[in-house]
Design an enzyme around this catalytic site. Structure first.
Site, mmCIF file in Angstrom:
data_model
loop_
_atom_site.group_PDB
_atom_site.id
_atom_site.type_symbol
_atom_site.label_atom_id
_atom_site.label_comp_id
_atom_site.label_asym_id
_atom_site.label_seq_id
_atom_site.Cartn_x
_atom_site.Cartn_y
_atom_site.Cartn_z
ATOM 1 C CG ASP A 59 -30.731 14.341 107.456
ATOM 2 O OD1 ASP A 59 -29.980 14.805 109.160
ATOM 3 O OD2 ASP A 59 -31.530 14.544 107.394
ATOM 4 C CG ASN B 261 -40.746 18.715 101.659
ATOM 5 O OD1 ASN B 261 -41.471 18.400 102.841
ATOM 6 N ND2 ASN B 261 -39.895 18.434 100.679
ATOM 7 C CG HIS C 99 -37.952 16.998 104.610
ATOM 8 N ND1 HIS C 99 -37.126 17.665 104.004
ATOM 9 C CD2 HIS C 99 -37.843 17.361 105.895
ATOM 10 C CE1 HIS C 99 -36.855 18.021 104.518
ATOM 11 N NE2 HIS C 99 -36.814 18.475 106.221
ATOM 12 C CD GLU D 256 -36.642 16.745 100.425
ATOM 13 O OE1 GLU D 256 -37.192 16.651 100.788
ATOM 14 O OE2 GLU D 256 -35.566 17.752 100.133
HETATM 15 P P1 PGA Z 1 -36.692 22.614 111.761
HETATM 16 O O1 PGA Z 1 -36.559 21.577 109.654
HETATM 17 O O2 PGA Z 1 -36.955 21.683 112.512
HETATM 18 O O3 PGA Z 1 -35.651 23.787 110.775
HETATM 19 O O4 PGA Z 1 -37.930 23.180 110.608
HETATM 20 C C1 PGA Z 1 -37.041 20.307 109.771
HETATM 21 C C2 PGA Z 1 -36.866 19.396 108.948
HETATM 22 O O5 PGA Z 1 -36.890 20.112 107.090
HETATM 23 O O6 PGA Z 1 -37.043 18.380 109.151
#
Ligand code: PGA
Length: 263
Positions: free
Chosen positions: A67, A136, A138, A143
């Site tokens: 992304d 959450n 995702h 999301e």
């Molecule tokens: P993080 O983010 O590795 O900084 O915890 C993971 C994500 O949001 O996919």
């Protein structure tokens, strides 16, 4: 789904690095799916070190990132283009022409997302996709409520993701609220999925991913539908799993079997 629980993030990252090393050794022209965020940083460090030691080479490999923020130029300090260059690409022998990240600055996000999908297909699909996970649930910027068969497209970030990522943006920087992300269907098309999660902040999301119902409310639960999904977590992220002991037992058996088979 194979669930590997290791004592800490360090050991989990080394285990993840072993999976990537095996992949790239078996198939030097591998197409790797890559992720940003704090979680894969130790994995990237280990792969950089491994390449420096001459154990692996990315010279014939290519990559696709999950992304990018819509509206951020590749040079923007918070762009995922910049993140990947600084944390991985600049330190390995991959040909930058073979690295792909959705274009945050685009006149037409719709055709740009379609072109991204087409490019993945042209390269023969992703062999191994690295995934982080949001609190959450995702994956990428898919999301909760994202379609389980979705493809690369524009997605609106949820308030919890915006909060989680606010720490990276200075007081004078505008934080994007839109993204371009591979869809859940795009991710599920990868031949192998490796999801990483560390810390108790991820324990609920991991519980829902591994033991919850298959549901768009937890996009990572879509991994339950994949034939080769590996979830590598530390003890804190595993702390809410009801069947922890069983996963540890299964993994001990897996290790014995792999040893017997010389793998
Ligand atoms: P993080 O983010 O590795 O900084 O915890 C993971 C994500 O949001 O996919």
């Amino acid at each position: 789904m194979r669930v590997v629980i290791l004592p800490n993030a360090e050991q989990a990252s080394l285990f993840a690095a072993e999976q990537v090393k095996k992949q790239i050794t078996r198939k030097p022209t591998s197409v790797l799916g890559l992720a940003t965020g704090s979680t894969p940083l130790k994995l990237y460090k280990e792969l950089i070190e491994s390449q420096k030691r001459g154990e692996i080479s990315f010279a014939d490999a290519s990559s696709f990132n999950l992304d990018e923020y819509l509206g951020l130029a590749p040079e923007h300090p918070q762009s995922y283009h910049r993140f990947m260059r600084e944390n991985f690409f600049e330190h390995i022998d991959i040909d930058l022409n073979n690295t792909h990240i959705p274009q945050g600055l685009t006149d037409n996000p719709i055709t740009s997302c379609e072109a991204y999908e087409a490019k993945i297909l042209e390269k023969g699909g992703i062999d191994l996709q690295i995934l982080g996970i949001g609190r959450n649930g995702h994956i990428g910027f898919n999301e909760p409520s994202s379609g389980l068969a979705s493809r690369t497209r524009v997605k609106t970030l949820s308030p919890s993701t915006i909060d989680d990522n606010a720490r990276f943006f200075g007081p004078d920087e505008t934080q994007p609220t839109l993204s371009l992300t591979m869809g859940i269907g795009t991710i599920l098309d990868s031949k192998k999925l490796v999801l990483l999660a560390y810390g108790d902040g991820k324990a609920d999301a991991i519980k829902d991913t591994v033991e919850g119902p298959l549901s768009a409310s937890c996009p990572a639960s879509a991994l339950q539908m994949h034939k080769d999904a590996l979830v590598i977590i530390d003890e804190s992220a595993a702390s809410k799993l009801e069947h922890q002991e069983f996963y540890l037992h299964v993994e001990r058996e897996n290790q014995k079997l792999l040893k017997t088979l010389g793998l």
